[in-house]
Design an enzyme around this catalytic site. Structure first.
Site, PDB file in Angstrom:
ATOM      1  N   ALA A  75      -5.922  -3.434  -6.985  1.00 10.89           N
ATOM      2  CA  ALA A  75      -7.157  -3.934  -7.591  1.00 10.89           C
ATOM      3  C   ALA A  75      -8.319  -3.266  -6.864  1.00 10.89           C
ATOM      4  O   ALA A  75      -8.184  -2.852  -5.707  1.00 10.89           O
ATOM      5  CB  ALA A  75      -7.227  -5.451  -7.433  1.00 10.89           C
ATOM      6  N   GLU A 105      -1.979  -6.507   0.487  1.00 13.94           N
ATOM      7  CA  GLU A 105      -3.078  -7.486   0.405  1.00 13.94           C
ATOM      8  C   GLU A 105      -3.298  -8.221   1.720  1.00 13.94           C
ATOM      9  O   GLU A 105      -4.423  -8.604   2.060  1.00 13.94           O
ATOM     10  CB  GLU A 105      -2.799  -8.513  -0.702  1.00 13.94           C
ATOM     11  N   GLY A 137      -2.086  -4.433  -6.716  1.00 11.63           N
ATOM     12  CA  GLY A 137      -2.038  -4.605  -8.171  1.00 11.63           C
ATOM     13  C   GLY A 137      -1.267  -3.489  -8.869  1.00 11.63           C
ATOM     14  O   GLY A 137      -0.715  -3.701  -9.953  1.00 11.63           O
ATOM     15  N   GLU A 196       2.288  -4.490  -8.512  1.00 10.45           N
ATOM     16  CA  GLU A 196       2.489  -5.647  -9.405  1.00 10.45           C
ATOM     17  C   GLU A 196       2.576  -5.215 -10.870  1.00 10.45           C
ATOM     18  O   GLU A 196       3.400  -5.713 -11.633  1.00 10.45           O
ATOM     19  CB  GLU A 196       1.349  -6.660  -9.200  1.00 10.45           C
TER      20      GLU A 196
HETATM   21  N1  COA Z   1     -10.143  -0.190  -4.416  1.00  9.82           N
HETATM   22  C1  COA Z   1     -11.272   0.533  -4.351  1.00  9.82           C
HETATM   23  N2  COA Z   1     -11.340   1.766  -3.848  1.00  9.82           N
HETATM   24  C2  COA Z   1     -10.190   2.315  -3.415  1.00  9.82           C
HETATM   25  C3  COA Z   1      -8.971   1.620  -3.438  1.00  9.82           C
HETATM   26  C4  COA Z   1      -8.976   0.305  -3.979  1.00  9.82           C
HETATM   27  N3  COA Z   1      -7.849  -0.416  -4.084  1.00  9.82           N
HETATM   28  N4  COA Z   1      -8.004   2.416  -2.900  1.00  9.82           N
HETATM   29  C5  COA Z   1      -8.609   3.553  -2.582  1.00  9.82           C
HETATM   30  N5  COA Z   1      -9.924   3.508  -2.869  1.00  9.82           N
HETATM   31  C6  COA Z   1     -10.924   4.558  -2.668  1.00  9.82           C
HETATM   32  C7  COA Z   1     -11.321   4.704  -1.210  1.00  9.82           C
HETATM   33  O1  COA Z   1     -12.292   3.759  -0.851  1.00  9.82           O
HETATM   34  C8  COA Z   1     -11.832   6.125  -1.185  1.00  9.82           C
HETATM   35  O2  COA Z   1     -13.151   6.147  -1.704  1.00  9.82           O
HETATM   36  P1  COA Z   1     -14.283   7.070  -1.000  1.00  9.82           P
HETATM   37  O3  COA Z   1     -13.783   8.479  -1.221  1.00  9.82           O
HETATM   38  O4  COA Z   1     -15.515   6.751  -1.762  1.00  9.82           O
HETATM   39  O5  COA Z   1     -14.287   6.682   0.438  1.00  9.82           O
HETATM   40  C9  COA Z   1     -10.951   6.829  -2.196  1.00  9.82           C
HETATM   41  O6  COA Z   1     -10.360   5.812  -2.997  1.00  9.82           O
HETATM   42  C10 COA Z   1      -9.810   7.614  -1.566  1.00  9.82           C
HETATM   43  O7  COA Z   1      -9.119   6.730  -0.689  1.00  9.82           O
HETATM   44  P2  COA Z   1      -8.904   7.031   0.875  1.00  9.82           P
HETATM   45  O8  COA Z   1      -8.685   5.733   1.547  1.00  9.82           O
HETATM   46  O9  COA Z   1      -9.976   7.903   1.409  1.00  9.82           O
HETATM   47  O10 COA Z   1      -7.541   7.882   0.809  1.00  9.82           O
HETATM   48  P3  COA Z   1      -6.405   7.944   1.920  1.00  9.82           P
HETATM   49  O11 COA Z   1      -5.491   9.038   1.462  1.00  9.82           O
HETATM   50  O12 COA Z   1      -6.977   8.046   3.277  1.00  9.82           O
HETATM   51  O13 COA Z   1      -5.645   6.550   1.799  1.00  9.82           O
HETATM   52  C11 COA Z   1      -4.632   4.678   0.685  1.00  9.82           C
HETATM   53  C12 COA Z   1      -4.980   6.186   0.630  1.00  9.82           C
HETATM   54  C13 COA Z   1      -4.045   4.309  -0.660  1.00  9.82           C
HETATM   55  C14 COA Z   1      -3.584   4.440   1.787  1.00  9.82           C
HETATM   56  C15 COA Z   1      -5.911   3.864   0.976  1.00  9.82           C
HETATM   57  O14 COA Z   1      -6.916   4.260   0.084  1.00  9.82           O
HETATM   58  C16 COA Z   1      -5.731   2.389   0.837  1.00  9.82           C
HETATM   59  O15 COA Z   1      -5.162   1.749   1.719  1.00  9.82           O
HETATM   60  N6  COA Z   1      -6.252   1.807  -0.270  1.00  9.82           N
HETATM   61  C17 COA Z   1      -6.235   0.379  -0.486  1.00  9.82           C
HETATM   62  C18 COA Z   1      -4.867  -0.089  -0.881  1.00  9.82           C
HETATM   63  C19 COA Z   1      -4.854  -1.601  -1.054  1.00  9.82           C
HETATM   64  O16 COA Z   1      -5.111  -2.342  -0.117  1.00  9.82           O
HETATM   65  N7  COA Z   1      -4.527  -2.029  -2.257  1.00  9.82           N
HETATM   66  C20 COA Z   1      -4.425  -3.428  -2.560  1.00  9.82           C
HETATM   67  C21 COA Z   1      -5.697  -3.949  -3.090  1.00  9.82           C
HETATM   68  S1  COA Z   1      -5.442  -5.637  -3.606  1.00  9.82           S
END
Ligand code: COA
Length: 261
Positions: free
Chosen positions: A66, A135, A112, A115
């Site tokens: 999400a 989460e 999400g 999910e």
């Molecule tokens: N919601 C909003 N933005 C998100 C996102 C999410 N779930 N997941 C990634 N992004 C965005 C990041 O903020 C980043 O934006 P920016 O370039 O403006 O900073 C962009 O996507 C790229 O992500 P980044 O974190 O820089 O890539 P990474 O390769 O270092 O890491 C992940 C990848 C997937 C490990 C990391 O983005 C992450 O942990 N995301 C959240 C996952 C999460 O907690 N999901 C559950 C949500 S309920």
């Protein structure tokens, strides 16, 4: 309908929904969820579409969860509960759709995203994919059915391990525990999903729909009731023209031509 955050395409009798916000790793914001819901309705109503694939644009993510900006802005318990229930209703729509839905997991399927993949009928992952329910690291718990579908798929202990630790696992590990059904090289993912979709799409549509429904209903019911339900669906499917066609074609040693009647 014109979509901003997803692409909806058709190839032969397959509908493909591609999440298309690669800058945020295809995170699901409100608009994307609304569009997903509308796309599912659109493909459900299209009699030319017999099987659906969900996948992500780009090479990095299926759906990275999400949208955390929207989670951050949730202002009350009521609003958050409504947010979860609304998302759940869209996943139920996918799960209960009469057409099979295949998740082609091309990268991160987190929160999400994981999910959503679990609400699909079959999950095929690229060997580079990473799955998990992180989460807990945001101080929350899964709200799109993750605490319920994950233990049903992989068992209670493994679901608690993933949800309480937030650990992200490889596609191979997901295959080992039953979270995904197939793992293929990343470059072959979409073709593998299409090959499977094509096979299913050419079967008798009512038999496919009612077999899916029988499995869905039955796995949430005790065995005796579930088998009675299966018998009722068997009765229904045997009243179709496609049953006559399928059995006749076998006996006449020719391919069957199913009409969905
Ligand atoms: N919601 C909003 N933005 C998100 C996102 C999410 N779930 N997941 C990634 N992004 C965005 C990041 O903020 C980043 O934006 P920016 O370039 O403006 O900073 C962009 O996507 C790229 O992500 P980044 O974190 O820089 O890539 P990474 O390769 O270092 O890491 C992940 C990848 C997937 C490990 C990391 O983005 C992450 O942990 N995301 C959240 C996952 C999460 O907690 N999901 C559950 C949500 S309920």
């Amino acid at each position: 309908m014109a979509y901003q955050n997803i692409l909806v395409t058709r190839e032969e009798n397959i509908g493909i929904v591609t999440f298309n916000r690669p800058k945020v790793l295809n995170a699901l914001n409100h608009t994307t969820m609304e569009e997903l819901s509308a796309a599912v309705d659109e493909l459900a109503a299209d009699s030319g579409v017999r099987c659906i694939i969900l996948t992500g644009a780009g090479e990095r993510a299926f759906v990275a969860g999400a949208d955390i900006n929207e989670l951050h802005a949730l202002a009350s318990a009521g609003a958050a509960a409504e947010f979860a229930a609304w998302g759940q209703s869209i996943l139920f729509k996918i799960e209960n759709l009469s057409k099979p839905v295949i998740a082609a997991i091309n990268g991160y399927a987190l929160g999400g995203g994981c999910e959503l993949s679990m609400a699909c009928d079959i999950r095929i992952a690229a060997d580079s994919a990473k799955l998990g329910q992180p989460e807990i690291d945001l101080g929350i718990l899964p709200g799109y059915g993750g605490t319920q579908r994950l233990p049903r798929l992989v068992g209670e202990g493994r679901a608690k391990w993933l949800i309480l630790s937030g650990e992200r696992i490889s596609a191979q590990e997901a295959l080992r525990i039953g979270l995904v059904d197939f793992v293929v090289p990343a470059a072959e993912l979409l073709n593998a999903a299409k090959d499977l979709a094509r096979i299913i799409a050419n079967k008798a549509p009512l038999a496919v729909a009612w077999a899916k429904r029988s499995i869905n209903v039955g796995t949430e019911t005790d065995l005796v009731t579930a088998c009675a339900y299966e018998a009722s669906q068997f009765g229904l499917v045997c009243s179709t023209e496609d049953r006559v066609e399928g059995t006749s074609a076998f006996l006449e040693k020719r391919p069957a031509h199913f009409k969905g009647k």
